[in-house]
Design an enzyme around this catalytic site. Structure first.
Site, mmCIF file in Angstrom:
data_model
loop_
_atom_site.group_PDB
_atom_site.id
_atom_site.type_symbol
_atom_site.label_atom_id
_atom_site.label_comp_id
_atom_site.label_asym_id
_atom_site.label_seq_id
_atom_site.Cartn_x
_atom_site.Cartn_y
_atom_site.Cartn_z
ATOM 1 N N ARG A 1 0.816 -1.223 0.000
ATOM 2 C CA ARG A 1 0.000 0.000 0.000
ATOM 3 C C ARG A 1 0.850 1.273 0.000
ATOM 4 N NH1 ARG A 1 -5.594 -0.942 1.449
ATOM 5 N NH2 ARG A 1 -6.016 -2.867 0.337
ATOM 6 N N ARG B 1 -3.920 6.019 0.286
ATOM 7 C CA ARG B 1 -4.580 7.148 0.940
ATOM 8 C C ARG B 1 -3.728 7.960 1.913
ATOM 9 N NH1 ARG B 1 -9.537 3.681 2.774
ATOM 10 N NH2 ARG B 1 -7.744 2.306 2.851
ATOM 11 N N ARG C 1 -7.866 11.019 -6.370
ATOM 12 C CA ARG C 1 -9.065 10.220 -6.110
ATOM 13 C C ARG C 1 -10.310 11.113 -6.137
ATOM 14 N NH1 ARG C 1 -12.161 8.300 -1.923
ATOM 15 N NH2 ARG C 1 -12.374 6.035 -1.723
ATOM 16 N N ASP D 1 -6.038 -3.888 -7.680
ATOM 17 C CA ASP D 1 -6.644 -4.525 -6.509
ATOM 18 C C ASP D 1 -6.755 -6.025 -6.738
ATOM 19 O OD1 ASP D 1 -7.978 -3.480 -3.885
ATOM 20 O OD2 ASP D 1 -9.202 -5.160 -4.550
ATOM 21 N N TYR E 1 -14.302 -12.708 -0.377
ATOM 22 C CA TYR E 1 -15.096 -11.541 -0.784
ATOM 23 C C TYR E 1 -16.237 -11.943 -1.709
ATOM 24 C CZ TYR E 1 -11.427 -8.750 1.339
ATOM 25 O OH TYR E 1 -10.559 -8.204 2.250
HETATM 26 O O1 CP3 Z 1 0.076 -1.985 -2.358
HETATM 27 C C1 CP3 Z 1 -0.192 -1.108 -3.215
HETATM 28 O O2 CP3 Z 1 0.091 0.096 -3.080
HETATM 29 C C2 CP3 Z 1 -0.807 -1.586 -4.516
HETATM 30 C C3 CP3 Z 1 -2.210 -1.554 -4.610
HETATM 31 C C4 CP3 Z 1 -3.096 -2.484 -3.794
HETATM 32 C C5 CP3 Z 1 -4.393 -2.097 -3.378
HETATM 33 N N1 CP3 Z 1 -5.015 -3.174 -2.852
HETATM 34 C C6 CP3 Z 1 -4.943 -0.764 -3.559
HETATM 35 C C7 CP3 Z 1 -6.121 -0.358 -2.768
HETATM 36 C C8 CP3 Z 1 -2.920 -3.812 -3.402
HETATM 37 C C9 CP3 Z 1 -1.688 -4.699 -3.520
HETATM 38 C C10 CP3 Z 1 -4.160 -4.245 -2.816
HETATM 39 C C11 CP3 Z 1 -4.389 -5.607 -2.342
HETATM 40 C C12 CP3 Z 1 -5.660 -5.910 -1.647
HETATM 41 N N2 CP3 Z 1 -6.916 -5.454 -1.924
HETATM 42 C C13 CP3 Z 1 -5.775 -6.855 -0.603
HETATM 43 C C14 CP3 Z 1 -4.663 -7.714 -0.074
HETATM 44 C C15 CP3 Z 1 -3.703 -6.975 0.783
HETATM 45 C C16 CP3 Z 1 -4.274 -6.403 2.042
HETATM 46 O O3 CP3 Z 1 -4.236 -5.166 2.151
HETATM 47 O O4 CP3 Z 1 -4.734 -7.158 2.865
HETATM 48 C C17 CP3 Z 1 -7.126 -6.895 -0.219
HETATM 49 C C18 CP3 Z 1 -7.720 -7.747 0.893
HETATM 50 C C19 CP3 Z 1 -7.852 -6.011 -1.068
HETATM 51 C C20 CP3 Z 1 -9.305 -5.756 -1.093
HETATM 52 C C21 CP3 Z 1 -9.616 -4.355 -0.737
HETATM 53 N N3 CP3 Z 1 -9.321 -3.264 -1.525
HETATM 54 C C22 CP3 Z 1 -10.274 -3.886 0.428
HETATM 55 C C23 CP3 Z 1 -10.754 -4.750 1.559
HETATM 56 C C24 CP3 Z 1 -10.348 -2.489 0.328
HETATM 57 C C25 CP3 Z 1 -11.034 -1.545 1.255
HETATM 58 C C26 CP3 Z 1 -10.354 -1.373 2.550
HETATM 59 C C27 CP3 Z 1 -9.052 -0.624 2.416
HETATM 60 O O5 CP3 Z 1 -8.034 -1.137 2.907
HETATM 61 O O6 CP3 Z 1 -9.047 0.461 1.843
HETATM 62 C C28 CP3 Z 1 -9.704 -2.125 -0.881
HETATM 63 C C29 CP3 Z 1 -9.515 -0.752 -1.402
HETATM 64 C C30 CP3 Z 1 -8.160 -0.334 -1.807
HETATM 65 N N4 CP3 Z 1 -7.250 -1.100 -2.484
HETATM 66 C C31 CP3 Z 1 -7.602 0.956 -1.633
HETATM 67 C C32 CP3 Z 1 -6.337 0.964 -2.234
HETATM 68 C C33 CP3 Z 1 -5.376 2.114 -2.376
HETATM 69 C C34 CP3 Z 1 -8.294 2.118 -0.972
HETATM 70 C C35 CP3 Z 1 -9.167 2.767 -1.971
HETATM 71 C C36 CP3 Z 1 -9.565 4.150 -1.571
HETATM 72 O O7 CP3 Z 1 -10.478 4.279 -0.751
HETATM 73 O O8 CP3 Z 1 -8.973 5.089 -2.125
#
Ligand code: CP3
Length: 345
Positions: free
Chosen positions: A24, A28, A37, A74, A150
């Protein structure tokens, strides 16, 4: 030998210093991410616009000397391409219109063609590879089990009761779903590698909620199949497996033939190295909450991890999970500086 520090460390070859990147790292906690965003009107729209996904992937590189660019995307792009109707409601996490609950729903799922159905991800990887030659691009997918949580629950879950009920009452349905996700993930990662990804990582965020035997059968087995496929189709590309809370299964994870294991902070990296360091590299394992502390505390904690790993090859510094939105960017900088200094100063 690769010219990239990250790739050499993942292959347990010598490096001038420990490489560092953050799960990540694009997200954010960065004001420039939040601004974009706001303009784009949502997370999924950003993922699906390759120029924007490329820009966000590169944002942390403009600020920090990280050793990798993880592609902005994602783990839920595959179920989205399978037609489940994915939404990210503000501050509520992902939601699916059509969760998968029975055999009919599993049978109906198509295996997405990466270039046709997920071409925006490959295009973003091609753009990042073109705009930056300094650091390697990491491609990724979720583990079949984690993505299935999910798809079956329909959203994020605390107790996983719907999918666990399926696991214990109708295992054949869940295994069929995991098999399809495994097939889709093999093609997806292969396409990401063809587009320019120099390493790939499988995120198994929820493997740790399973019993030992269930982890083996419903999570690790399918990750193992993906590793075996990739080792045939792209043997030179390092594969990182990350099961959060998977510390008790490190030996089993190492046996998949992966190149590196991501570990969270509940595991001491010195013990982990003793157990599996002769087989795989280790990636981790700062508690991301430590990035909320003072720079002095952050530096001390980083150096403890570097010292615990000790001298020798095969460590990639990272957190044990993603950077949270409330982390000040300057604290990420402090962690990177501590890695650059090393622990013997
Ligand atoms: O790591 C990085 O910077 C690359 C991008 C990346 C995202 N998601 C961007 C994202 C990666 C590698 C992921 C993986 C991901 N996505 C996982 C596995 C890793 C982990 O964090 O456990 C999972 C379970 C998801 C599913 C997911 N995506 C959830 C549950 C959520 C909402 C909760 C949260 O953590 O924000 C997301 C949204 C998400 N994925 C955001 C980002 C930058 C936030 C989006 C926003 O609100 O701007």
């Amino acid at each position: 030998m690769s010219t990239f520090r990250l790739i050499n460390a993942l292959k347990r070859q010598p490096v001038d210093r420990t490489p560092v990147w953050f799960m990540r790292q694009a997200g954010r906690y960065l004001p420039e991410y939040r601004a974009l965003r706001e303009k784009m009107g949502g997370f999924l729209a950003m993922c699906k616009t390759p120029e924007v996904a490329c820009e966000i992937t590169l944002q942390p590189l403009a600020r920090f000397a990280v050793d990798a660019a993880i592609i902005f995307s994602d783990i839920l792009t595959i179920p989205d391409a399978m037609g489940l109707g994915l939404h990210f409601a503000t501050n509520e996490g992902p939601q699916f219109d059509n969760p998968v609950r029975d055999k009919k729903a599993v049978d109906r799922l198509p295996i997405p063609d990466p270039e046709n159905d997920l071409g925006y991800v490959m295009e973003a990887i091609r753009l990042v590879s073109r705009h930056n030659q300094q650091v390697p691009v990491i491609g990724f997918c979720g583990s079949p089990w984690t993505v299935a949580t999910y798809m079956v629950e329909g959203k994020s879950s605390r107790d996983f009761s719907v999918i666990k009920k399926m696991l214990y009452n109708e295992p054949a349905i869940l295994l069929a779903l995991l098999g399809k996700l495994m097939q889709a993930s093999c093609l997806y990662l292969q396409a990401q590698i063809q587009a320019g990804a120099k390493a790939v990582m499988i995120f198994d965020t929820w493997g740790g909620v399973l019993t030992g035997p269930a982890y083996q059968q419903f999570s690790l087995h399918f990750m193992q199949e993906i590793v075996t496929f990739l080792k045939k189709s792209a043997p030179e590309i390092p594969v990182i497996l990350f099961t959060k809370q998977g510390g008790q299964w490190l030996e089993n994870i190492a046996q998949t033939g992966c190149d590196a294991i991501g570990i969270d902070w509940t595991q001491n990296i010195k013990d982990a190295r003793k157990r599996v360091g002769h087989q795989v590299a280790l990636q981790g394992n700062l508690d991301p909450s430590i990035l909320l502390a003072s720079p002095a505390t952050i530096k001390a904690e980083v150096k403890t991890i570097l010292a615990d790993f000790g001298v020798g090859c095969g460590h990639v510094f990272n957190c044990g999970h993603g950077i949270t939105p409330d982390v000040p960017p300057e604290n990420v900088q402090a962690a990177i500086e501590a890695v650059q200094e090393g622990y013997i100063v």
